[in-house]
Design an enzyme around this catalytic site. Structure first.
Site, mmCIF file in Angstrom:
data_model
loop_
_atom_site.group_PDB
_atom_site.id
_atom_site.type_symbol
_atom_site.label_atom_id
_atom_site.label_comp_id
_atom_site.label_asym_id
_atom_site.label_seq_id
_atom_site.Cartn_x
_atom_site.Cartn_y
_atom_site.Cartn_z
ATOM 1 C CE1 TYR A 54 -18.914 -5.488 -13.869
ATOM 2 C CE2 TYR A 54 -16.932 -7.125 -12.080
ATOM 3 C CZ TYR A 54 -17.757 -7.023 -12.936
ATOM 4 O OH TYR A 54 -18.693 -8.556 -12.815
ATOM 5 C CG HIS B 30 -25.611 -4.612 -15.910
ATOM 6 N ND1 HIS B 30 -25.795 -5.162 -14.446
ATOM 7 C CD2 HIS B 30 -26.725 -5.024 -16.645
ATOM 8 C CE1 HIS B 30 -26.809 -5.438 -14.578
ATOM 9 N NE2 HIS B 30 -28.018 -4.813 -15.369
ATOM 10 N N PRO C 261 -24.072 -4.339 -4.965
ATOM 11 C CG PRO C 261 -24.997 -6.628 -4.382
ATOM 12 C CD PRO C 261 -25.255 -5.517 -4.247
ATOM 13 C CG ASN C 262 -19.194 -7.286 -4.698
ATOM 14 O OD1 ASN C 262 -18.395 -7.401 -4.067
ATOM 15 N ND2 ASN C 262 -20.034 -8.245 -5.195
ATOM 16 N NE ARG D 7 -18.786 -10.810 -17.127
ATOM 17 C CZ ARG D 7 -19.011 -10.781 -15.855
ATOM 18 N NH1 ARG D 7 -19.881 -9.007 -15.369
ATOM 19 N NH2 ARG D 7 -17.985 -10.969 -14.898
ATOM 20 C CB ALA E 66 -24.795 -10.281 -8.234
ATOM 21 N NE ARG F 162 -17.011 -7.107 -9.092
ATOM 22 C CZ ARG F 162 -18.175 -6.964 -8.988
ATOM 23 N NH1 ARG F 162 -18.501 -5.758 -9.028
ATOM 24 N NH2 ARG F 162 -19.308 -7.925 -9.257
ATOM 25 C CD GLU G 150 -31.193 -4.629 -15.234
ATOM 26 O OE1 GLU G 150 -32.550 -4.432 -15.437
ATOM 27 O OE2 GLU G 150 -30.775 -5.528 -16.308
ATOM 28 C CG ASN H 167 -24.601 -1.687 -12.876
ATOM 29 O OD1 ASN H 167 -24.892 -2.772 -12.500
ATOM 30 N ND2 ASN H 167 -23.157 -1.405 -12.775
#
Ligand code: DQA
Length: 286
Positions: A23, A100, A10-11, A107, A77, A18, A98, A74
């Site tokens: 990012y 990111h 998502p996103n 964070r 969330a 964004r 995985e 990735n």
């Protein structure tokens, strides 16, 4: 390993717009193009997919399970709470990584939790686009390792296995310009076999050069810029960086894997990790 899935959660469709301070400025299209180009140079075929919907991601992973041989994901969330996505990765049982873009461990607290990472080979976080490329390389490296282990080194014999490793590594990693194995003979390292341009250094006294230093110190060495390292024994004017991995068991060194690249600062922790695993398999042959 030929067929690779790149999956974005998502996103990530809004990459570029964004929170670019977190990012980056690349769009998802640009990011995918870079990953695909990189993977294709490594001889892989890629299918990329993004969705904002958990079920769509799971459906895609299921649909592709017989085509795909590995996954770079990735999960966005969903990383932090989707047991369903986690189960889908476990269900298809493909080596997965995985990734990111941001460093999730630096964070908010909730981002430090990943319900996905235990079903993945590893998590790579905070390297931006480079993280995906490292993931691709790591999966290719794991494939080399599996082929080495699957080749039944004990019955194949030492010489043949040492030649096979050199060939597998050289052919799997375009960035490896020269790959060789040296074996310890008395106070010298003797070149057993190699692929790449002929090297003048077929015998190296232990302690000399980066090769000799790795055996002497009994540890892997990465040199980002060989021209800035006084230990470097020049063998090709094109060589820019080098990695040397001792083949050892306990405190005893039997030889080493030596790799040169014409690209500067090209060897990373992930190269070292895979090559050390290969060296551990080889050490059992001595
Ligand atoms: C992300 C990190 C996640 O915490 C976040 O929800 C994302 C992107 C990353 O790539 O840094 O959507 O996965």
């Amino acid at each position: 390993m030929k067929n690779l899935l790149i999956v974005h959660g998502p996103n990530l469709n809004l990459l570029g717009e964004r929170e670019p301070q977190i990012y980056g400025n690349d769009s998802l299209k640009t990011l995918n193009a870079s990953i695909e180009c990189f993977a294709e140079k490594m001889g892989l075929q890629v299918k990329s997919f993004q969705s904002n919907h958990e079920g769509a991601l799971i459906d895609f992973i299921h649909e592709q399970r017989n085509w795909a041989e590995a996954i770079v994901i990735n999960p966005g969330a969903l990383t932090h709470y989707s047991y369903a996505l986690r189960d889908s990765i476990a269900a298809v049982n493909l080596p997965s990584i995985e990734v990111h873009l941001s460093d999730v461990n630096q964070r908010e607290e909730f981002r430090k939790i990943s319900v996905i990472k235990d079903v993945c080979e590893k998590q790579i976080s905070g390297l931006g686009k480079e993280g995906y490329l490292r993931a691709v390389e790591y999966l290719v490296g794991l494939d080399v390792l599996n082929k080495l282990q699957g080749s039944n080194p004990d019955s194949k014999g030492r010489d043949e296995t040492l030649r096979m490793v050199v060939k597998l590594l050289k052919e799997s990693f375009p960035k490896y310009s020269w790959v060789g194995i040296y074996l310890v003979e008395g106070a010298e390292l003797v070149l057993h076999n190699y692929m790449g341009k002929p090297s003048p250094h077929t015998r190296i006294p232990i302690g000399q050069g980066i090769c000799g230093a790795a055996v002497h110190e009994k540890k892997s060495i990465i040199v980002d810029d060989v021209n800035a390292d006084p230990r470097y024994l020049a063998c090709s004017i094109e060589t820019r960086s080098e990695i040397v991995i001792p083949i050892m068991s306990g405190n005893k060194v039997f030889g080493e894997i030596d790799i040169d690249s014409d690209l500067e600062a090209i060897f990373h922790d992930s190269d070292q990790e895979i090559l050390e695993k290969c060296a551990a398999v080889l050490a059992k042959l001595f």
